[in-house]
Design a protein around this motif. Structure first.
Motif, PDB file in Angstrom:
ATOM      1  N   VAL A  28       0.815  -1.213   0.000  1.00  0.00           N
ATOM      2  CA  VAL A  28       0.000   0.000   0.000  1.00  0.00           C
ATOM      3  C   VAL A  28       0.849   1.264   0.000  1.00  0.00           C
ATOM      4  CG1 VAL A  28      -1.978  -1.091   1.084  1.00  0.00           C
ATOM      5  CG2 VAL A  28      -0.202  -0.146   2.523  1.00  0.00           C
ATOM      6  N   LEU A  29       2.163   1.120   0.137  1.00  0.00           N
ATOM      7  CA  LEU A  29       3.077   2.267   0.109  1.00  0.00           C
ATOM      8  C   LEU A  29       4.280   1.897  -0.742  1.00  0.00           C
ATOM      9  CD1 LEU A  29       3.306   5.116   1.410  1.00  0.00           C
ATOM     10  CD2 LEU A  29       4.719   4.071   3.175  1.00  0.00           C
ATOM     11  N   SER A  30       4.660   2.776  -1.650  1.00  0.00           N
ATOM     12  CA  SER A  30       5.723   2.447  -2.602  1.00  0.00           C
ATOM     13  C   SER A  30       7.111   2.896  -2.153  1.00  0.00           C
ATOM     14  CB  SER A  30       5.415   3.085  -3.961  1.00  0.00           C
ATOM     15  OG  SER A  30       5.319   4.495  -3.845  1.00  0.00           O
ATOM     16  N   CYS A  31       7.211   3.748  -1.140  1.00  0.00           N
ATOM     17  CA  CYS A  31       8.505   4.308  -0.755  1.00  0.00           C
ATOM     18  C   CYS A  31       9.222   3.499   0.311  1.00  0.00           C
ATOM     19  CB  CYS A  31       8.324   5.749  -0.286  1.00  0.00           C
ATOM     20  SG  CYS A  31       7.260   5.910   1.167  1.00  0.00           S
ATOM     21  N   CYS A  32       8.767   2.288   0.587  1.00  0.00           N
ATOM     22  CA  CYS A  32       9.414   1.426   1.584  1.00  0.00           C
ATOM     23  C   CYS A  32       9.650   0.059   0.967  1.00  0.00           C
ATOM     24  CB  CYS A  32       8.558   1.329   2.858  1.00  0.00           C
ATOM     25  SG  CYS A  32       6.887   0.727   2.563  1.00  0.00           S
ATOM     26  N   ASP A  33      10.315  -0.820   1.713  1.00  0.00           N
ATOM     27  CA  ASP A  33      10.616  -2.150   1.189  1.00  0.00           C
ATOM     28  C   ASP A  33       9.449  -3.117   1.298  1.00  0.00           C
ATOM     29  OD1 ASP A  33      13.534  -1.854   0.521  1.00  0.00           O
ATOM     30  OD2 ASP A  33      13.591  -1.266   2.630  1.00  0.00           O
ATOM     31  N   GLY A  34       8.538  -2.852   2.220  1.00  0.00           N
ATOM     32  CA  GLY A  34       7.349  -3.678   2.368  1.00  0.00           C
ATOM     33  C   GLY A  34       6.293  -2.930   3.160  1.00  0.00           C
ATOM     34  N   SER A  35       5.038  -3.137   2.820  1.00  0.00           N
ATOM     35  CA  SER A  35       3.973  -2.450   3.547  1.00  0.00           C
ATOM     36  C   SER A  35       2.704  -3.286   3.481  1.00  0.00           C
ATOM     37  CB  SER A  35       3.713  -1.053   2.973  1.00  0.00           C
ATOM     38  OG  SER A  35       3.314  -1.131   1.614  1.00  0.00           O
ATOM     39  N   ALA A  36       1.839  -3.074   4.462  1.00  0.00           N
ATOM     40  CA  ALA A  36       0.591  -3.835   4.511  1.00  0.00           C
ATOM     41  C   ALA A  36      -0.432  -3.101   5.364  1.00  0.00           C
ATOM     42  CB  ALA A  36       0.835  -5.230   5.076  1.00  0.00           C
ATOM     43  N   LEU A  37      -1.680  -3.413   5.099  1.00  0.00           N
ATOM     44  CA  LEU A  37      -2.802  -2.903   5.881  1.00  0.00           C
ATOM     45  C   LEU A  37      -3.567  -4.094   6.415  1.00  0.00           C
ATOM     46  CD1 LEU A  37      -4.347  -0.208   6.606  1.00  0.00           C
ATOM     47  CD2 LEU A  37      -5.839  -0.747   4.684  1.00  0.00           C
ATOM     48  N   PHE A  38      -3.772  -4.120   7.725  1.00  0.00           N
ATOM     49  CA  PHE A  38      -4.540  -5.211   8.358  1.00  0.00           C
ATOM     50  C   PHE A  38      -5.757  -4.602   9.031  1.00  0.00           C
ATOM     51  CE2 PHE A  38      -5.751  -7.902  11.906  1.00  0.00           C
ATOM     52  CZ  PHE A  38      -5.814  -9.155  11.310  1.00  0.00           C
ATOM     53  N   GLN A  39      -6.921  -5.193   8.770  1.00  0.00           N
ATOM     54  CA  GLN A  39      -8.156  -4.691   9.346  1.00  0.00           C
ATOM     55  C   GLN A  39      -8.933  -5.838   9.979  1.00  0.00           C
ATOM     56  OE1 GLN A  39     -10.464  -2.256   6.707  1.00  0.00           O
ATOM     57  NE2 GLN A  39     -12.130  -1.960   8.157  1.00  0.00           N
ATOM     58  N   ALA A  40      -9.374  -5.631  11.219  1.00  0.00           N
ATOM     59  CA  ALA A  40     -10.221  -6.581  11.932  1.00  0.00           C
ATOM     60  C   ALA A  40     -11.455  -5.811  12.392  1.00  0.00           C
ATOM     61  CB  ALA A  40      -9.493  -7.180  13.123  1.00  0.00           C
ATOM     62  N   GLY A  41     -12.580  -6.042  11.731  1.00  0.00           N
ATOM     63  CA  GLY A  41     -13.747  -5.231  12.028  1.00  0.00           C
ATOM     64  C   GLY A  41     -13.467  -3.787  11.675  1.00  0.00           C
ATOM     65  N   ASN A  42     -13.635  -2.892  12.648  1.00  0.00           N
ATOM     66  CA  ASN A  42     -13.345  -1.476  12.423  1.00  0.00           C
ATOM     67  C   ASN A  42     -11.904  -1.097  12.746  1.00  0.00           C
ATOM     68  OD1 ASN A  42     -15.988  -0.832  11.602  1.00  0.00           O
ATOM     69  ND2 ASN A  42     -16.666  -0.661  13.725  1.00  0.00           N
ATOM     70  N   THR A  43     -11.177  -1.972  13.421  1.00  0.00           N
ATOM     71  CA  THR A  43      -9.788  -1.686  13.753  1.00  0.00           C
ATOM     72  C   THR A  43      -8.930  -1.813  12.502  1.00  0.00           C
ATOM     73  OG1 THR A  43     -10.009  -2.404  16.052  1.00  0.00           O
ATOM     74  CG2 THR A  43      -7.804  -2.428  15.115  1.00  0.00           C
ATOM     75  N   LYS A  44      -8.197  -0.751  12.197  1.00  0.00           N
ATOM     76  CA  LYS A  44      -7.421  -0.708  10.961  1.00  0.00           C
ATOM     77  C   LYS A  44      -6.007  -0.225  11.276  1.00  0.00           C
ATOM     78  CE  LYS A  44      -9.590   0.802   7.369  1.00  0.00           C
ATOM     79  NZ  LYS A  44     -10.200   1.681   6.341  1.00  0.00           N
ATOM     80  N   VAL A  45      -5.006  -1.020  10.879  1.00  0.00           N
ATOM     81  CA  VAL A  45      -3.605  -0.725  11.187  1.00  0.00           C
ATOM     82  C   VAL A  45      -2.759  -0.848   9.929  1.00  0.00           C
ATOM     83  CG1 VAL A  45      -1.590  -1.400  12.549  1.00  0.00           C
ATOM     84  CG2 VAL A  45      -3.864  -1.562  13.556  1.00  0.00           C
ATOM     85  N   PHE A  46      -1.879   0.122   9.753  1.00  0.00           N
ATOM     86  CA  PHE A  46      -0.957   0.140   8.620  1.00  0.00           C
ATOM     87  C   PHE A  46       0.461  -0.086   9.137  1.00  0.00           C
ATOM     88  CE2 PHE A  46       2.166   2.771   6.382  1.00  0.00           C
ATOM     89  CZ  PHE A  46       2.093   2.224   5.113  1.00  0.00           C
ATOM     90  N   ALA A  47       1.250  -0.841   8.395  1.00  0.00           N
ATOM     91  CA  ALA A  47       2.650  -1.086   8.774  1.00  0.00           C
ATOM     92  C   ALA A  47       3.546  -0.944   7.557  1.00  0.00           C
ATOM     93  CB  ALA A  47       2.818  -2.467   9.392  1.00  0.00           C
ATOM     94  N   ALA A  48       4.708  -0.349   7.764  1.00  0.00           N
ATOM     95  CA  ALA A  48       5.718  -0.208   6.712  1.00  0.00           C
ATOM     96  C   ALA A  48       7.052  -0.737   7.233  1.00  0.00           C
ATOM     97  CB  ALA A  48       5.865   1.255   6.293  1.00  0.00           C
TER      98      ALA A  48
END
Length: 242
Positions: A28-48
């Motif tokens: 989900v982000l191009s300026c890093c080596d790896g990225s992801a978005l995890f969502q459980a119900g309404n809880t939403k977290v992004f990691a790079a």
């Protein structure tokens, strides 16, 4: 407030042992080596993830393994309430340490001496189960970066309300102040890498809640693994490998 109806449904319509809907997105982000978005119900977290790369500070580099760094932050609107305090809170520091500890046991750090892997986590919306969501988002981002691991790590929480264990508490359920447990698991190795409980409870209650959380970890791992396989197939198709 009644958290489980006579029909066996919780306030969000789930059964006591039912996970919230999970979503995983990669790259989900191009300026890093790896990225992801995890969502459980309404809880939403992004990691790079940035790395593996040479350590920013040479004196911090470890000669026999990689150095794992973890930064955690949450958006001002993530809890639906105005934030009055700025800066790094104690809770943020503790959560970053929990994620880092899980990753240090998961990444094959001995294969990357003197290297640094930096993980940046941003909570976009918090509706319960934030620690588990952060660990899962970080794992997906590490996988997207192609960093070698011992096993996938998957996390899930569970709690004890109205004399019964409930899987994957949302914010309303967790706000009661009862027992809540967060577990992180290497599913293939059947190895627990994190067990956190935030209240006292009897041995039987703790065992029941922990067992349910472990079941949730395995279910989350299955969803994460399937999403990762689909992502890899998509990349392979784009590159003409299949």
């Amino acid at each position: 407030m009644e958290f489980v109806s006579p029909e066996g449904l919780r306030i969000d319509g789930r059964r006591p042992q039912e996970l919230r809907a999970l979503q995983c997105k990669f790259g989900v982000l191009s300026c890093c080596d790896g990225s992801a978005l995890f969502q459980a119900g309404n809880t939403k977290v992004f990691a790079a993830v940035y790395g593996p790369r040479v350590a920013d500070i040479r004196g911090q580099a470890l000669h026999d393994r990689a150095l794992i760094k973890c930064e955690y932050a949450h958006a001002a609107f993530s809890t639906g309430a105005a934030r009055r305090r700025r800066g790094r809170s104690r809770k943020s520091t503790e959560l970053a340490a929990l994620v880092r500890g899980a990753l240090e046991q998961t990444i094959l750090v001995e294969l990357l001496p003197r290297a640094q892997v930096e993980v940046c986590i941003q909570v976009l919306f918090a509706d319960g189960g934030v620690t588990a969501a952060c660990i899962n988002a970080a794992m997906l981002a590490v996988a997207d970066a192609g960093i070698p691991v011992r096993d996938m790590v998957a996390a899930c929480g569970a709690g004890h309300l109205e004399a019964m264990p409930l899987l994957d508490l949302n914010h309303t359920e967790a706000a009661t102040g009862g027992l809540e447990v967060c577990v992180a698991l290497h599913p293939a190795l059947d190895r627990v890498v994190l067990l956190q409980a935030d209240a006292k409870a009897s041995v039987d209650t703790l065992e029941a809640v922990t067992t349910l959380a472990l079941q949730g970890c395995k279910a989350a791992a299955g969803a994460m693994r399937e999403a990762l396989l689909q992502h890899v197939r998509s990349l392979a198709a784009r590159r003409g490998a299949i």
